[in-house]
Design a protein around this motif. Structure first.
Motif, mmCIF file in Angstrom:
data_model
loop_
_atom_site.group_PDB
_atom_site.id
_atom_site.type_symbol
_atom_site.label_atom_id
_atom_site.label_comp_id
_atom_site.label_asym_id
_atom_site.label_seq_id
_atom_site.Cartn_x
_atom_site.Cartn_y
_atom_site.Cartn_z
ATOM 1 N N PHE A 156 -48.625 29.401 18.797
ATOM 2 C CA PHE A 156 -48.476 28.056 19.372
ATOM 3 C C PHE A 156 -47.003 27.772 19.679
ATOM 4 O O PHE A 156 -46.110 28.104 18.895
ATOM 5 C CB PHE A 156 -49.004 27.015 18.383
ATOM 6 N N SER A 157 -46.727 27.147 20.830
ATOM 7 C CA SER A 157 -45.362 26.784 21.194
ATOM 8 C C SER A 157 -45.376 25.440 21.913
ATOM 9 O O SER A 157 -46.442 24.900 22.244
ATOM 10 C CB SER A 157 -44.736 27.853 22.093
ATOM 11 N N LEU A 158 -44.207 24.914 22.171
ATOM 12 C CA LEU A 158 -44.063 23.629 22.861
ATOM 13 C C LEU A 158 -43.846 23.806 24.357
ATOM 14 O O LEU A 158 -43.607 22.816 25.064
ATOM 15 C CB LEU A 158 -42.888 22.842 22.256
ATOM 16 N N LYS A 159 -43.921 25.024 24.853
ATOM 17 C CA LYS A 159 -43.694 25.274 26.265
ATOM 18 C C LYS A 159 -44.711 24.521 27.117
ATOM 19 O O LYS A 159 -45.920 24.603 26.905
ATOM 20 C CB LYS A 159 -43.779 26.773 26.554
ATOM 21 N N GLY A 160 -44.212 23.748 28.084
ATOM 22 C CA GLY A 160 -45.075 23.003 28.984
ATOM 23 C C GLY A 160 -45.568 21.684 28.425
ATOM 24 O O GLY A 160 -46.333 20.977 29.088
ATOM 25 N N ARG A 161 -45.160 21.315 27.215
ATOM 26 C CA ARG A 161 -45.608 20.065 26.599
ATOM 27 C C ARG A 161 -44.544 18.989 26.763
ATOM 28 O O ARG A 161 -43.356 19.289 26.829
ATOM 29 C CB ARG A 161 -45.940 20.266 25.123
ATOM 30 N N SER A 162 -44.976 17.752 26.778
ATOM 31 C CA SER A 162 -44.046 16.628 26.854
ATOM 32 C C SER A 162 -43.830 16.058 25.464
ATOM 33 O O SER A 162 -44.682 16.194 24.572
ATOM 34 C CB SER A 162 -44.594 15.542 27.787
ATOM 35 N N MET A 163 -42.695 15.382 25.278
ATOM 36 C CA MET A 163 -42.414 14.749 23.998
ATOM 37 C C MET A 163 -43.457 13.693 23.666
ATOM 38 O O MET A 163 -43.878 13.542 22.513
ATOM 39 C CB MET A 163 -41.007 14.142 24.016
ATOM 40 N N SER A 164 -43.912 12.977 24.685
ATOM 41 C CA SER A 164 -44.913 11.932 24.472
ATOM 42 C C SER A 164 -46.199 12.501 23.878
ATOM 43 O O SER A 164 -46.755 11.966 22.912
ATOM 44 C CB SER A 164 -45.209 11.221 25.787
ATOM 45 N N SER A 165 -46.679 13.623 24.443
ATOM 46 C CA SER A 165 -47.934 14.208 23.950
ATOM 47 C C SER A 165 -47.758 14.775 22.541
ATOM 48 O O SER A 165 -48.658 14.670 21.707
ATOM 49 C CB SER A 165 -48.413 15.297 24.902
ATOM 50 N N VAL A 166 -46.595 15.369 22.269
ATOM 51 C CA VAL A 166 -46.338 15.933 20.940
ATOM 52 C C VAL A 166 -46.325 14.830 19.883
ATOM 53 O O VAL A 166 -46.941 14.955 18.816
ATOM 54 C CB VAL A 166 -45.003 16.707 20.939
ATOM 55 N N LEU A 167 -45.634 13.709 20.173
ATOM 56 C CA LEU A 167 -45.572 12.611 19.215
ATOM 57 C C LEU A 167 -46.947 11.969 19.029
ATOM 58 O O LEU A 167 -47.310 11.571 17.918
ATOM 59 C CB LEU A 167 -44.555 11.570 19.668
ATOM 60 N N THR A 168 -47.721 11.896 20.101
ATOM 61 C CA THR A 168 -49.062 11.319 20.006
ATOM 62 C C THR A 168 -49.960 12.164 19.110
ATOM 63 O O THR A 168 -50.669 11.641 18.232
ATOM 64 C CB THR A 168 -49.693 11.194 21.409
ATOM 65 N N GLN A 169 -49.950 13.493 19.305
ATOM 66 C CA GLN A 169 -50.780 14.370 18.484
ATOM 67 C C GLN A 169 -50.310 14.403 17.035
ATOM 68 O O GLN A 169 -51.124 14.502 16.112
ATOM 69 C CB GLN A 169 -50.779 15.774 19.079
ATOM 70 N N THR A 170 -48.988 14.318 16.828
ATOM 71 C CA THR A 170 -48.469 14.276 15.461
ATOM 72 C C THR A 170 -48.944 13.026 14.747
ATOM 73 O O THR A 170 -49.409 13.076 13.595
ATOM 74 C CB THR A 170 -46.924 14.319 15.474
ATOM 75 N N ALA A 171 -48.847 11.872 15.422
ATOM 76 C CA ALA A 171 -49.299 10.620 14.823
ATOM 77 C C ALA A 171 -50.803 10.655 14.546
ATOM 78 O O ALA A 171 -51.278 10.155 13.514
ATOM 79 C CB ALA A 171 -48.954 9.450 15.746
ATOM 80 N N GLN A 172 -51.573 11.251 15.446
ATOM 81 C CA GLN A 172 -53.019 11.343 15.268
ATOM 82 C C GLN A 172 -53.349 12.182 14.042
ATOM 83 O O GLN A 172 -54.244 11.832 13.261
ATOM 84 C CB GLN A 172 -53.654 11.949 16.521
ATOM 85 N N TRP A 173 -52.638 13.281 13.843
ATOM 86 C CA TRP A 173 -52.870 14.134 12.676
ATOM 87 C C TRP A 173 -52.550 13.369 11.386
ATOM 88 O O TRP A 173 -53.306 13.456 10.407
ATOM 89 C CB TRP A 173 -52.011 15.397 12.784
ATOM 90 N N HIS A 174 -51.453 12.616 11.382
ATOM 91 C CA HIS A 174 -51.116 11.825 10.208
ATOM 92 C C HIS A 174 -52.202 10.789 9.909
ATOM 93 O O HIS A 174 -52.548 10.562 8.743
ATOM 94 C CB HIS A 174 -49.760 11.132 10.401
ATOM 95 N N ARG A 175 -52.741 10.165 10.929
ATOM 96 C CA ARG A 175 -53.813 9.179 10.718
ATOM 97 C C ARG A 175 -55.057 9.840 10.160
ATOM 98 O O ARG A 175 -55.726 9.287 9.277
ATOM 99 C CB ARG A 175 -54.130 8.460 12.027
ATOM 100 N N GLN A 176 -55.370 11.030 10.633
ATOM 101 C CA GLN A 176 -56.543 11.739 10.124
ATOM 102 C C GLN A 176 -56.385 12.065 8.643
ATOM 103 O O GLN A 176 -57.341 11.952 7.866
ATOM 104 C CB GLN A 176 -56.765 13.022 10.925
#
Length: 433
Positions: A285-305
């Protein structure tokens, strides 16, 4: 009659010998002797450790020196230790007898055959024993006076095995060798990184100095605090270059909150090493092609889960009542108008409750707690959860996080510092700002 002739077990014989010498130890006040005589007395002792400890008395300053310099040492090493201690005694140095310096002096004695100067020409210029030790190490092993300050300070901080052999590194650098050619390095680096590694501040651990150098080589020193506060400040991995690219990803994003680096690194580690939502681990897994917005959104979603699934356990044998051995660090109670408590969390259910209350992923530290690598503490103010603390087995406070991973405020930081000081815990400078 036959029982009287029965030989004693070895353990019983040791206990008997300890009782015999205890009365003699009470009558012996070696502290009144001149230092050279004290050294001779130390090296005249012989026997198993329980007997020696009883002979010297409880909490004697000589016991750690006997254990490090004499007990189970070969004759050559014992002679080198005797020569070093006698030489120091003749100079009336404050290094004798400081129990916390016994491992460092034993290492100095082991390296004496590789010294660049003689002990006889060294003179202490301070009454502070820690400064004396730094001066002694530089005199004996730093031929050109350019061994980095963080390497020398590791001797006084008791970090001779801090991800690498600091004693051997000192001798290597003291001879004018390049740092990157040292065979014990856990990771390779460039000439530019080595240049900055030599300039890292005194008091840094090897890992902190390495992160300082890596960021300085990238012109990203402004990110040092967030990096040291994340998992990058706690461990080196085989894919270290990948994690540095995560820092590059943040540094290249305008208006990115630096303190989101830690939570994002936790999410990436979970995705690469464990898997999320039943998916298998993705080592590539890498961050290539990802935006900061999507990364922060998925991180927050994982924390909520993590916070919203208190009854979800990662293995069948694990329950919310599952507990583990506590780190030997006392809890804390203080304050008057607003009572302050710092309490060690010791069950999986407590980790879940802490994560739900403060909206972070402390539950993911379950395995670190069970394996004894870390302990999690909860700071409450007036009965309300305020800050979660991670203390590693080496008694270093490596994380302090409040609601939604915020950093401690001044009041919370003051209580954390007081608790750490009372229990001799190390709090890195970056942790509390």
């Amino acid at each position: 009659m036959s029982n009287r002739l029965k030989p004693l077990p070895h353990a019983a014989w040791q206990a008997q010998q300890a009782r015999i010498v205890l009365s003699a130890a009470k009558r012996l006040d070696w502290r009144r002797w001149p230092l050279p005589r004290q050294v001779d007395y130390l090296f005249s002792l012989y026997g198993p450790l329980p007997v020696i400890n009883a002979h010297l008395g409880e909490n004697s300053a000589l016991a750690p020196f006997y254990r490090r310099c004499i007990h189970e040492q070969k004759d050559a090493q014992r002679d080198q230790c005797a020569g070093l201690l006698r030489g120091l005694a003749a100079k009336r140095t404050e290094l004798l007898w400081r129990p916390e310096l016994a491992p460092a002096l034993a290492a100095v004695a082991r390296l004496l055959p590789r010294r660049c100067r003689e002990l006889a020409s060294w003179q202490p210029r301070s009454r502070n024993p820690f400064r004396q030790l730094e001066s002694l190490v530089r005199h004996l092993f730093d031929q050109y006076g350019d061994v980095p300050a963080w390497v020398i300070s590791s001797w006084t901080a008791g970090r001779l095995h801090d991800g690498l052999n600091v004693a051997e590194l000192t001798v290597h650098l003291g001879r004018g060798e390049a740092l990157r050619t040292f065979t014990g390095l856990p990771v390779g680096f460039s000439r530019k990184t080595e240049h900055h590694l030599r300039l890292a501040p005194a008091g840094y651990t090897f890992l902190q100095a390495l992160r300082y150098a890596q960021l300085a080589a990238r012109d990203q020193l402004a990110w040092l605090g967030p990096v040291l506060d994340s998992r990058l400040g706690r461990q080196l991995s085989r894919d270290d270059e990948f994690w540095l690219r995560v820092v590059d990803f943040f540094a290249a994003t305008p208006m990115a909150d630096p303190w989101q680096l830690g939570p994002v690194c936790d999410w990436i580690h979970q995705k690469r090493a464990v898997g999320i939502d039943g998916e298998p681990a993705q080592p590539g897994f890498s961050l290539k092609g990802r935006s900061m917005s999507s990364v922060l959104t998925q991180t927050a979603q994982w924390h909520r889960q993590l916070a919203q699934a208190p009854h979800r356990v990662p293995e069948a044998s694990l329950t919310l009542e599952t507990t583990w051995g506590a780190l030997p660090v006392p809890d804390f109670a203080g304050g008057s108008k607003c009572p302050v408590r710092i309490t060690q969390l010791r069950t999986y259910g407590h980790l879940i409750d802490e994560g739900r209350a403060l909206r972070h992923c402390v539950a993911s530290y379950l395995e670190s707690c069970r394996r004894g690598r870390s302990a999690i503490f909860s700071l409450t103010l007036g009965g309300t959860r305020a800050v979660t603390l991670e203390v590693q087995a080496n008694r270093t406070v490596v994380q302090a996080r409040g609601l939604f991973n915020r950093r401690p405020n001044d009041e919370e930081g003051a209580w954390i510092q007081r608790w750490a000081t009372d229990n001799r815990l190390l709090v890195p400078k970056h942790l509390l700002g």
